[in-house]
Structure formats: C-alpha cells, structure tokens
Design a protein around this motif. Structure first.
Motif, PDB file in Angstrom:
ATOM      1  N   VAL A 161      64.375   9.323 -74.289  1.00 29.26           N
ATOM      2  CA  VAL A 161      63.019   9.338 -74.818  1.00 29.26           C
ATOM      3  C   VAL A 161      62.042   8.983 -73.707  1.00 29.26           C
ATOM      4  O   VAL A 161      62.422   8.391 -72.684  1.00 29.26           O
ATOM      5  CB  VAL A 161      62.856   8.350 -75.994  1.00 29.26           C
ATOM      6  CG1 VAL A 161      63.704   8.763 -77.183  1.00 29.26           C
ATOM      7  CG2 VAL A 161      63.227   6.927 -75.553  1.00 29.26           C
ATOM      8  N   ASP A 162      60.789   9.345 -73.899  1.00 28.93           N
ATOM      9  CA  ASP A 162      59.761   8.883 -72.978  1.00 28.93           C
ATOM     10  C   ASP A 162      58.457   8.693 -73.732  1.00 28.93           C
ATOM     11  O   ASP A 162      58.286   9.177 -74.858  1.00 28.93           O
ATOM     12  CB  ASP A 162      59.601   9.810 -71.770  1.00 28.93           C
ATOM     13  CG  ASP A 162      58.785  11.067 -72.060  1.00 28.93           C
ATOM     14  OD1 ASP A 162      58.573  11.389 -73.249  1.00 28.93           O
ATOM     15  OD2 ASP A 162      58.366  11.732 -71.099  1.00 28.93           O
ATOM     16  N   ARG A 163      57.544   7.937 -73.102  1.00 28.47           N
ATOM     17  CA  ARG A 163      56.228   7.726 -73.690  1.00 28.47           C
ATOM     18  C   ARG A 163      55.196   7.675 -72.567  1.00 28.47           C
ATOM     19  O   ARG A 163      55.344   6.910 -71.604  1.00 28.47           O
ATOM     20  CB  ARG A 163      56.183   6.443 -74.519  1.00 28.47           C
ATOM     21  CG  ARG A 163      54.906   6.330 -75.351  1.00 28.47           C
ATOM     22  CD  ARG A 163      55.053   5.330 -76.459  1.00 28.47           C
ATOM     23  NE  ARG A 163      53.825   5.228 -77.254  1.00 28.47           N
ATOM     24  CZ  ARG A 163      53.688   4.422 -78.290  1.00 28.47           C
ATOM     25  NH1 ARG A 163      54.709   3.676 -78.697  1.00 28.47           N
ATOM     26  NH2 ARG A 163      52.547   4.362 -78.951  1.00 28.47           N
ATOM     27  N   GLU A 164      54.168   8.515 -72.706  1.00 21.03           N
ATOM     28  CA  GLU A 164      53.106   8.620 -71.705  1.00 21.03           C
ATOM     29  C   GLU A 164      51.819   8.089 -72.303  1.00 21.03           C
ATOM     30  O   GLU A 164      51.413   8.494 -73.395  1.00 21.03           O
ATOM     31  CB  GLU A 164      52.938  10.080 -71.291  1.00 21.03           C
ATOM     32  CG  GLU A 164      51.843  10.325 -70.276  1.00 21.03           C
ATOM     33  CD  GLU A 164      51.653  11.807 -70.015  1.00 21.03           C
ATOM     34  OE1 GLU A 164      52.055  12.279 -68.933  1.00 21.03           O
ATOM     35  OE2 GLU A 164      51.125  12.491 -70.922  1.00 21.03           O
ATOM     36  N   THR A 201      48.881  -4.868 -68.561  1.00 19.61           N
ATOM     37  CA  THR A 201      49.176  -5.119 -67.160  1.00 19.61           C
ATOM     38  C   THR A 201      48.102  -4.460 -66.320  1.00 19.61           C
ATOM     39  O   THR A 201      47.879  -3.251 -66.421  1.00 19.61           O
ATOM     40  CB  THR A 201      50.557  -4.561 -66.765  1.00 19.61           C
ATOM     41  OG1 THR A 201      50.604  -3.152 -67.037  1.00 19.61           O
ATOM     42  CG2 THR A 201      51.658  -5.251 -67.550  1.00 19.61           C
ATOM     43  N   ASN A 202      47.393  -5.270 -65.539  1.00 13.71           N
ATOM     44  CA  ASN A 202      46.272  -4.775 -64.737  1.00 13.71           C
ATOM     45  C   ASN A 202      45.279  -3.990 -65.584  1.00 13.71           C
ATOM     46  O   ASN A 202      44.709  -2.984 -65.149  1.00 13.71           O
ATOM     47  CB  ASN A 202      46.771  -3.923 -63.569  1.00 13.71           C
ATOM     48  CG  ASN A 202      47.480  -4.751 -62.515  1.00 13.71           C
ATOM     49  OD1 ASN A 202      47.149  -5.916 -62.313  1.00 13.71           O
ATOM     50  ND2 ASN A 202      48.465  -4.163 -61.861  1.00 13.71           N
ATOM     51  N   GLY A 203      45.094  -4.429 -66.838  1.00 12.80           N
ATOM     52  CA  GLY A 203      44.118  -3.823 -67.718  1.00 12.80           C
ATOM     53  C   GLY A 203      44.599  -2.638 -68.515  1.00 12.80           C
ATOM     54  O   GLY A 203      43.865  -2.127 -69.368  1.00 12.80           O
ATOM     55  N   GLY A 204      45.831  -2.156 -68.283  1.00 12.09           N
ATOM     56  CA  GLY A 204      46.336  -0.972 -68.961  1.00 12.09           C
ATOM     57  C   GLY A 204      47.489  -1.288 -69.890  1.00 12.09           C
ATOM     58  O   GLY A 204      48.229  -2.257 -69.696  1.00 12.09           O
ATOM     59  N   ALA A 205      47.664  -0.452 -70.909  1.00  9.30           N
ATOM     60  CA  ALA A 205      48.731  -0.623 -71.898  1.00  9.30           C
ATOM     61  C   ALA A 205      49.944   0.212 -71.503  1.00  9.30           C
ATOM     62  O   ALA A 205      49.813   1.342 -71.032  1.00  9.30           O
ATOM     63  CB  ALA A 205      48.249  -0.217 -73.276  1.00  9.30           C
ATOM     64  N   LEU A 206      51.118  -0.353 -71.684  1.00  7.47           N
ATOM     65  CA  LEU A 206      52.384   0.333 -71.432  1.00  7.47           C
ATOM     66  C   LEU A 206      53.285   0.123 -72.646  1.00  7.47           C
ATOM     67  O   LEU A 206      53.493  -1.015 -73.081  1.00  7.47           O
ATOM     68  CB  LEU A 206      53.062  -0.213 -70.170  1.00  7.47           C
ATOM     69  CG  LEU A 206      54.497   0.251 -69.909  1.00  7.47           C
ATOM     70  CD1 LEU A 206      54.538   1.747 -69.629  1.00  7.47           C
ATOM     71  CD2 LEU A 206      55.108  -0.522 -68.740  1.00  7.47           C
ATOM     72  N   TYR A 207      53.829   1.215 -73.205  1.00 12.27           N
ATOM     73  CA  TYR A 207      54.695   1.123 -74.374  1.00 12.27           C
ATOM     74  C   TYR A 207      56.060   1.709 -74.042  1.00 12.27           C
ATOM     75  O   TYR A 207      56.175   2.650 -73.260  1.00 12.27           O
ATOM     76  CB  TYR A 207      54.102   1.902 -75.552  1.00 12.27           C
ATOM     77  CG  TYR A 207      52.689   1.507 -75.904  1.00 12.27           C
ATOM     78  CD1 TYR A 207      52.428   0.319 -76.570  1.00 12.27           C
ATOM     79  CD2 TYR A 207      51.620   2.318 -75.555  1.00 12.27           C
ATOM     80  CE1 TYR A 207      51.128  -0.043 -76.893  1.00 12.27           C
ATOM     81  CE2 TYR A 207      50.316   1.967 -75.874  1.00 12.27           C
ATOM     82  CZ  TYR A 207      50.073   0.780 -76.540  1.00 12.27           C
ATOM     83  OH  TYR A 207      48.789   0.423 -76.853  1.00 12.27           O
ATOM     84  N   GLY A 208      57.088   1.143 -74.663  1.00 10.19           N
ATOM     85  CA  GLY A 208      58.424   1.687 -74.517  1.00 10.19           C
ATOM     86  C   GLY A 208      58.647   2.868 -75.440  1.00 10.19           C
ATOM     87  O   GLY A 208      57.802   3.204 -76.282  1.00 10.19           O
ATOM     88  N   GLY A 209      59.820   3.512 -75.310  1.00 10.16           N
ATOM     89  CA  GLY A 209      60.097   4.708 -76.080  1.00 10.16           C
ATOM     90  C   GLY A 209      61.186   4.577 -77.123  1.00 10.16           C
ATOM     91  O   GLY A 209      61.236   5.364 -78.066  1.00 10.16           O
TER      92      GLY A 209
END
Length: 662
Positions: A322-325, A113-121
C-alpha cells in the motif's frame, strides 16, 4: 514595542542537544579535529531527562528530542512521546507502536513534522505516522494538550504534536554539528550525525542515521520478536538574504523493516520520501508583522508480509503493498496591534491511498481533501492576564473509489478560548480553557476492513467539548505543575470486536483525567522529581468503561549532578487496570482483560569529558522485572503466543552512548 507573533511558541535553550554519529572511525576523526575546527558556541549539557515537564505552561510541553533521556533513546516518534507524562503507547513488541495521549488515539492526535502531515498506509496502522519519524532528525518537540490551537490543521481533541528543526544562526562562516553512537542489549546499535555548514547568508544542513535491534528477551528470559532495522537521511538548504527573510527547502527519506510479536504479518518496507518548501518574511509593516508560506509532500510506501522476517504458518505466504501520498500547503499571517496579536490564514491538504495487487497493479481506493480557514487572537487582560481564542472551519471530502465512487463531504467547526493568569507577587501561572472540535472519521475508521462499514455515511463526525485547567508554581528550588481536563464526546467512534465481523460505531463518551508533576532541589547537587498521569473514560451509551484507557502511571526520580558527571534513579510505578471493556477498542488494539500493576527501576549516569565530548550509560529495568503494558497487541500464534496474551516488555537492558559536538 513589538510583541511575539502567536504563531511562534516559546523555544527552549537547545544547548544540551545529544550528538549523532555514523561510525566509530568518524567519531575518532571528529574528536581529533576539534581543537583546530571552527567551533560553535560551547555546549552546556543538561542531565539525562527522566521526568519530562512543561517548560512554558502546564498545557504545553517543549523538549529537545535529541536530549539524553531514559529509557534507552527512542527508536521512533511514539517511543519518544511515551516519556512525556500523559502519553502511553499501544505496544506490539520492538518498535513502531502507536502513541496515545490522555486515552485518545489516531487522528484524535494531530502529528506534524516540519509543519507537514504524514500518514501511513496499512489498514490496521502497522505503519503508524510516528513509525516514519526519527527523533534524531529534529531538535524541537512541542506538545499542546487538548483542543487549544487552530493553527495546525483541523483541531485535534487530544492534542497537537509538532516535530521541528530550528533555523540555525551563524555570525560567521563555520561548521557546527553533533554526533551520536549508541550500543545496547538485544543488538541495539544507533549511529547518527547532524552537521550544518553556514554563514549569515544561508546554510546547508545534512543529517542522517541508522538504528537497529534484535529480538529481545523479557524478564523471564523468554525471546520476544522485536527486530527492526531502519535508516533515515535529510538535507536542508536555507537562504537568509537578511535577518527578516528565509527561504528553506528540505528533502528527506527513510526506510526500514520490523518484526512484530503481536501481528500476523511483519513490515518489510517503510519507505518514506518527503519534501518541504518554506518561505518567511518578518517585520513587514506597522500592522502586518510576518508571512509564512509552507508547501509539503509526503509519501509512505509500505509492504507487509509473513515470510521475509518469519516462517509462514503452514507454509501459506501472504503479503500486502500500500502507499499514501499527501500534499499540502499553509499560509499564515501574523498581525500586531496595540490591542493584541492575530494569526490568521488557510491550509489545504490532499491525501490519496492506493493498493497494489498482482492482478490489477496500483489502484486508488480512497482520497481525502481538506481546506480550512483559521484565526487565533491573543490579547492582554489587565496587567497579569492573557486571553487567547481561536476559531476555524474546515471542509473535508472523502472519496471511495471501491464502491461506485461514493463521496462524503462535511463542513466542520472548531474553536477555543483560554484565560492565562500570572500572579504579581508569586511565581504562579494558572489557566482555564474551553475547546470544541468536530472530527471527520479518518481512513482507518471509514475504509479499514476492521471498521466493517460498507457506506461512507455510516459513522457520524465526533464532537468533543473539553474543559482544561492547570497551574504551575516555579522557583529556583521548587517546581510544581498540574494539568487536568474533563471532556464530553458525542458520537465517539468505537471499534467493537465481539462479533464475528468487527464493527465501528458511534457512542456517547465522557473523559476525565490529568497530569501532576514537580521537582525539588534538595541541595546544590541533589534533585528529586515526580509525575503522575491519570485517565478515565466512560461509555455513557452502554454504561460501561471506555476501552483502551491507560492505567495510573507515576514516575519518581532521584538524581545527583556536579560539574562533570551526573547519575539518576528512575522508578516507574503503574497501577492495575480493572476498568476494561473486553473486545472493544480501536483499529489497532482492544481490551484483552484486566491487567496487573508493576514497578520498574532504572538507572543512568553520564560523564562530560569536555564541552564537546560526553559519555552516557544506563540500565533499564534494573531488577529484570517481568511485565506487560496494559495497552498492547494480542500475541500472534506464528510465534507460539496465545491470542489473548499481552506482549511482554524487555528485561534488563544495558546501554551506553557517546556524544560529540563540533
């Protein structure tokens, strides 16, 4: 004469963008103010999209996520992707399913999204990456099928998906935007707004929205848990000191909750915070054409439980937090010579997963670090051909903080080559492509409890070699396109649920399939469209079908258009799926049994009151068909569903929406 840098793909005309809105009152105000406002260019609306087709090559699909489409406008990224031939979705009722392209799932799909990766936790992907994507935030969706690009991170065997927003253009200071309000059956309400204030020197874009739906009823009028309630907001500040320079900062966030008919717990929080900084400079010199630097930060904070959105079974409350950064950066340079164009650069990513417990608080359990170098070259081959080739190398390291700080580090290689040919005397384009990629096991395959692996080195890297071919014929009256593939996957990662403790292991697999589609203008007002998607997988190690493969899926459409209104019928036909591997699958789902085929008929219509106001309406599942998708979660006993039953899809669904541009 300068040629197009290969980093920037062909962009479609986005004039048909759907509108967004936050309240009916504001809609009335916007409509009343239209004659006196400083308006953007007139909008040329297109018909409701029913059969998405490639717009550049059969390998690439480019569409506007805001364009009106059927079924009812998407609640998340996976809902949108399933309208494109070749895509399916692992369903669990309501929202937040998981996308599947050509039978491939998870990190076999590269989603940015907009060039960046996002992952769930969540360890079982309750919060798939697409569950954090609101389609109304973007005006450009690009899908490149197969391992046919190296520019956007480690090569993905299934394909690369880019959700983007385009830089606006202003000739004079003005305000431009769009708004959308939607009502539908089962308590569905969407409200979105997207507004940009700008001039030649820069712009400020603000967009946001809310979406909610209640539990729905299937074709037998039985209730199915599927409630969700979401919001999202984003602001982008851009500075354009000249025509060749851009500095852009984007800040965004979202949250929501969702009830799942196919899970033991629900999602009570999907909190996302994101930021992206982009710097671009073009027309730099004779050979160095442009530089683009991107830095991004994405954080997913997810809570799941069995008591906030349902009654816990036997009164036993359970929850998880949980979280993911994820932080990353990418630098891409575009070079131009008489012989061709080169895009080259590097990307770096660091992603950390944590768990929160009442006893120990936040504890880091897993970390991924990736750094890669890439180069992609395009050159002409004769007067009618193009050759595109790319290569990249990635170093990936996984750290396990639960088991005596285990570490695994691998060097991965990937590349592709593609020949594109355009006939001189026919409106015909064809290509043949070969790609190879190595995939490091992802978080769900290495760390999830479902993988059952105590050691980081248990699973080997997947190695995919895939041949893609395709062709497209296009005239003013007729368009026909074909995209096909055959792939060999060594060390394919398969989840096996047939033992008391689930286990992920490596096998040898082969995949084959493709997509076929076309459109024919019967006359000035009538148009027919059709698409067909077919996927087949083989577990060569055990001489049985590969699990979680979607069945044959066809879509037929007949539409009518004139100057002010249009209407269309969409008939989706899905065959029975008998090629199954019961008890095998992926971290989200498994083959439950063979599934029957079904056909679903839907209708839509829209009327354009002016170049700024448009009304759309539709009926999905017009005949109130009772059916379930083959890729599906098993029912949950909390809702009195059998553990081997598939979640049924919604019955007859009515919806209407109002679109305004200003």
């Amino acid at each position: 004469m300068r040629k197009k840098p290969i980093e920037y793909i062909v962009k479609p005309n986005l004039g048909s963008a759907q509108c967004c809105l936050l309240s009916p009152l504001w809609l009335a105000c916007c409509a009343a103010a239209l004659p006196a406002a400083s308006l953007a260019a007139p909008v040329s609306y297109e018909e409701v999209i029913t059969v998405a087709a490639p717009t550049d090559t059969p390998l690439t699909t480019i569409t506007n996520p805001k364009a009106p489409r059927q079924p009812i406008p998407a609640s998340d990224g996976a809902d949108l992707l399933k309208t494109i031939p070749g895509f399916a979705q692992i369903r669990n009722g309501g929202s937040n399913g998981d996308p599947v392209l050509r039978g491939m799932f998870g990190s076999r799909l590269n989603i940015l999204t907009n060039g960046g990766a996002l992952y769930g936790g969540c360890g079982s992907r309750m919060d798939a990456p697409t569950s954090y994507i609101s389609p109304s935030n973007f005006n450009l969706l690009s899908v490149l099928k197969g391992p046919q690009t190296v520019l956007w991170g480690p090569m993905a065997p299934a394909g690369t998906i880019l959700f983007e927003h385009q830089k606006p253009s202003f000739n004079q200071p003005s305000l431009q935007g769009e708004a959308h309000l939607l009502f539908g059956s089962h308590g569905r309400i969407d409200q979105n707004v997207d507004a940009t204030l700008g001039s030649q020197e820069g712009y400020l874009r603000i967009n946001g929205g809310k979406s909610r739906a209640s539990d729905y009823r299937d074709g037998n009028s039985d209730p199915v848990p599927g409630y969700w309630n979401k919001w999202n907001a984003e602001a982008t500040l851009g500075w354009t000191p000249d025509n060749d320079s851009l500095a852009e900062l984007t800040l965004g966030g979202s949250d929501g909750e969702a009830r799942y008919a196919g899970r033991g717990m629900d999602g009570s929080q999907f909190l996302r915070s994101s930021s992206t900084l982009r710097l671009e400079k073009r027309n730099i010199g004779k050979y160095l054409d442009s530089l683009t630097w991107l830095a991004y930060y994405n954080h997913a904070d997810h809570i799941m439980d069995n008591y906030q959105l349902r009654q816990p079974l036997n009164g036993m409350k359970m929850s998880g937090h949980v979280d993911r950064e994820t932080l990353g950066t990418r630098l891409t340079s575009n070079w131009q010579w008489q012989a061709g164009q080169l895009a080259a650069g590097f990307d770096i990513q660091n992603s950390t997963h944590r768990k929160n417990s009442a006893v120990d608080g936040w504890l880091k359990d897993a970390q991924y670090q990736q750094s890669g170098l890439f180069a992609e070259w395009r050159t002409e081959s004769g007067s009618q051909g193009n050759v595109v080739a790319g290569a990249r190398v990635d170093k990936i390291q996984a750290n396990d903080f639960r088991r005596d700080h285990q570490t695994r580090s691998d060097l991965l290689k990937g590349g592709f080559s593609r020949y594109e040919y355009r006939a001189a005397d026919l409106p015909l384009m064809s290509y043949v492509a070969l790609g190879y990629t190595e995939r490091f096991p992802d978080y769900w395959e290495l760390f999830s409890g479902r993988s059952g692996n105590p050691d980081l080195n248990t699973l080997r890297n997947e190695k995919t070699t895939q041949l893609d071919i395709g062709t497209q014929y296009r005239t003013t009256e007729l368009e026909v396109w074909l995209s096909a593939y055959v792939g060999q996957v060594d060390d394919y990662i398969l989840f096996d649920y047939r033992t008391p403790t689930s286990q992920a292991r490596n096998i040898k697999a082969r995949t084959v399939g493709g997509e076929l589609g076309g459109a024919y203008h019967l006359n000035e007002h009538w148009k027919s469209e059709a698409s067909l998607a077919y996927n087949r997988g083989y577990n060569m190690t055990e001489s049985e079908p590969l699990p979680q493969m979607p069945p044959l899926d066809a879509r037929l459409s007949l539409s009518y258009h004139n100057a002010d209104w249009s209407s269309a019928l969409l008939w989706r036909l899905v065959s029975a799926q008998h090629r199954v591997a019961v008890g095998q699958g992926n971290v989200v789902g498994q083959d439950l049994s063979a599934s029957p085929g079904f056909g679903v008929l839907s209708w839509n219509a829209d009327y354009t009151f002016s170049k700024h106001i448009r009304l759309s309406a539709g009926i999905d599942n017009l005949l109130n068909k009772q059916y379930s998708e083959h890729l599906n979660m098993a029912g949950n006993k909390n809702f009195s569903f059998a553990g081997t039953s598939r979640i049924a899809e919604p019955g007859r669904t009515l919806w209407g929406s109002l679109h305004v541009t200003f």
